[in-house]
Each structure stands twice: as C-alpha cells, then as structure tokens.
Scaffold this active site. Structure first.
Site, PDB file in Angstrom:
ATOM      1  CG  ASP A 140       1.225  -7.302  -0.537  1.00  0.00           C
ATOM      2  OD1 ASP A 140       2.201  -7.596  -1.252  1.00  0.00           O
ATOM      3  OD2 ASP A 140       0.214  -6.730  -0.965  1.00  0.00           O
ATOM      4  CG  HIS A 198      -6.374  -4.262  -3.004  1.00  0.00           C
ATOM      5  ND1 HIS A 198      -7.053  -5.426  -3.268  1.00  0.00           N
ATOM      6  CD2 HIS A 198      -5.261  -4.311  -3.779  1.00  0.00           C
ATOM      7  CE1 HIS A 198      -6.379  -6.133  -4.147  1.00  0.00           C
ATOM      8  NE2 HIS A 198      -5.289  -5.476  -4.476  1.00  0.00           N
TER       9      HIS A 198
HETATM   10  P1  PGA Z   1      -2.208  -6.620 -10.304  1.00  0.00           P
HETATM   11  O1  PGA Z   1      -2.709  -6.404  -8.824  1.00  0.00           O
HETATM   12  O2  PGA Z   1      -0.976  -5.819 -10.433  1.00  0.00           O
HETATM   13  O3  PGA Z   1      -1.929  -8.089 -10.436  1.00  0.00           O
HETATM   14  O4  PGA Z   1      -3.315  -6.150 -11.184  1.00  0.00           O
HETATM   15  C1  PGA Z   1      -2.650  -5.136  -8.269  1.00  0.00           C
HETATM   16  C2  PGA Z   1      -2.987  -5.227  -6.803  1.00  0.00           C
HETATM   17  O5  PGA Z   1      -3.725  -6.143  -6.416  1.00  0.00           O
HETATM   18  O6  PGA Z   1      -2.517  -4.371  -6.042  1.00  0.00           O
END
Ligand code: PGA
Length: 256
Positions: free
Chosen positions: A63, A134
């Site tokens: 993404d 997510h």
């Molecule tokens: P993070 O985010 O690794 O910064 O906790 C995970 C995500 O949003 O998939």
C-alpha cells in the site's frame, strides 16, 4: 493457519526472518510482497543482518498513501528504501510500490495487479495487522474479494498512525492498497503482530468467524499462512497452549 508464539518480539522476528530466508535460498528469484509500519521493522533488520542475495528478488508493496510526495519521510517509498532496500542488493527496477501520485488511480491499480501477475504472482506476502483487523489498508467491511484500489482510512487508523505524522489531521485519508483478494492469491502469507494492542485483532482474526469486520480473518481461507506473535499479541488467544504445543512438537523437516 500456523500460529507461532514466541516470548519476545525479537524471537518472533527471528523465526519470521528464517521463513523468508528459506524461501530466498530455495527460490532466489522469489517475488515478495512487503509491508510497512512499525511491525516489519525487526524482520527487515534481521534480514539485512543475514546478508541474503536479493539480486534476483522482485518485490511488491501492499500500500501507499495518496497525495504524499514520494520523497516525504512518511511515504512508504521512503520507508522501504530507508529500512530495507538501500541495505540489500536489490535491483531498483524489481521494486514495486503503489504510486500514490498516479494521475489515474483506478488505471494505476489495474496495472499494479497486472504487474503482479506478469511477475508470476507473489510467493510470500508479509503482513502486519491494524488494531481494527486491517491487512494492507483493507479496513473493516472491505470486500473479501477486493483487488488493488483506493481506500479511505478509518478514524481509528488515522489515530493509530498520527504518531508518524505528528497529528491525526496530518495523516492522509486516502490510500492505494492491494485488496484482500490480491493478498489471498499470494502462495504464502506471513502475518506478524506484536504487543497487547494487537491482541484483540489477532484473536478475532485467528479464532473468530470469517468476517469483513475483521479483514485479516479472511486468511482462515488461505492454504498457507504463518502468524508470528509475541506473547502480548497472543494473550487473547483461547488456544494459545495448543499452538505452543504444535510448534514445540514439529517434525524436524518442518522446523524453520
Ligand atoms: P503497525 O501497523 O505495524 O504500525 O502497527 C500495522 C498495520 O496498520 O497494518
């Protein structure tokens, strides 16, 4: 799903790094799907330390924020080069990250899917998980058949990511993300989660019903998923003892 629970984040990252390293040894021209955020940093550091050969590896990132200049310190382009690519011998032309400044976003997204197909599909996709479940930026109620497309972030994700931008308002609201359907086509998925704030999302994803309310739960339908957790992220799993038992009793050929 194979649930691998380790006492510390570092130990879980080392297991994850061995899984990726094994793939690169077996298939030097593997196609990796990569993730950003805090979660994969330790994995990337471990991989850098292994001095693997990335010369034939192709990568596709999950993404990217829409509208952030590529050079912005919080763009996922900047993140990937700073935290992984500049430290390994990957060929620049083999790196693919969604272009959040594409003029025609739907056209770009369709072309990204084509590029993944043309590369032979993703051999192993690295995933983090949001506190709302997510994967990629497929927020709750994302279609479980979705493909690469534009998404609007939830307020929760904007709150979670405010730490990178200084304020919630500064977090871009729109992103390009591979879809759940795209992720489900990877031959293998490697989901990492660390810390107590991920424990509910993980419990729902692994032991809850398959539902778009927790997009990661779709992975229950995938034939090859490994989930590497530290103890706090595993703390709400009802069958944690069983997962530990399975890992401690693996046949020798299955040990990473
Ligand atoms: P993070 O985010 O690794 O910064 O906790 C995970 C995500 O949003 O998939």
């Amino acid at each position: 799903m194979e649930i691998i629970i380790q006492a510390t984040q570092q130990a879980a990252n080392e297991v994850a790094a061995r899984i990726v390293a094994r793939l690169l040894h077996e298939k030097p021209n593997a196609v990796l799907g990569l993730a950003t955020g805090s979660t994969p940093l330790g994995l990337y550091q471990a991989l850098i330390g292994m001095n693997l050969d990335w010369s034939q590896v192709t990568t596709f990132n999950l993404d990217e924020y829409i509208g952030l200049p590529r050079e912005h310190p919080q763009s996922y382009h900047s993140f990937m080069w700073e935290n992984l690519f500049q430290h390994v011998n990957i060929a620049k032309e083999n790196v693919h990250i969604p272009d959040g400044n594409a003029e025609d976003i739907p056209k770009f997204c369709a072309a990204y899917e084509d590029q993944i197909r043309t590369a032979g599909g993703i051999d192993l996709q690295v995933l983090g998980i949001g506190t709302d479940g997510h994967i990629g930026f497929n927020e709750p109620t994302s279609s479980l058949a979705s493909r690469t497309r534009i998404k609007t972030l939830t307020q929760q994700t904007c709150k979670d990511n405010a730490r990178f931008f200084g304020s919630e308002e500064a977090v871009p609201k729109h992103v390009i993300t591979m879809g759940i359907g795209t992720i489900m086509e990877a031959r293998q998925n490697l989901l990492l989660a660390f810390g107590d704030n991920k424990s509910s999302a993980i419990a729902e994803a692994v032991e809850g019903p398959i539902t778009s309310i927790n997009p990661a739960s779709a992975l229950q339908m995938h034939p090859l998923v490994k989930v590497c957790l530290d103890d706090p992220a595993a703390s709400k799993l009802q069958r944690a003892d069983y997962y530990r038992w399975v890992y401690d009793n693996k046949p020798a050929w299955q040990i990473f």
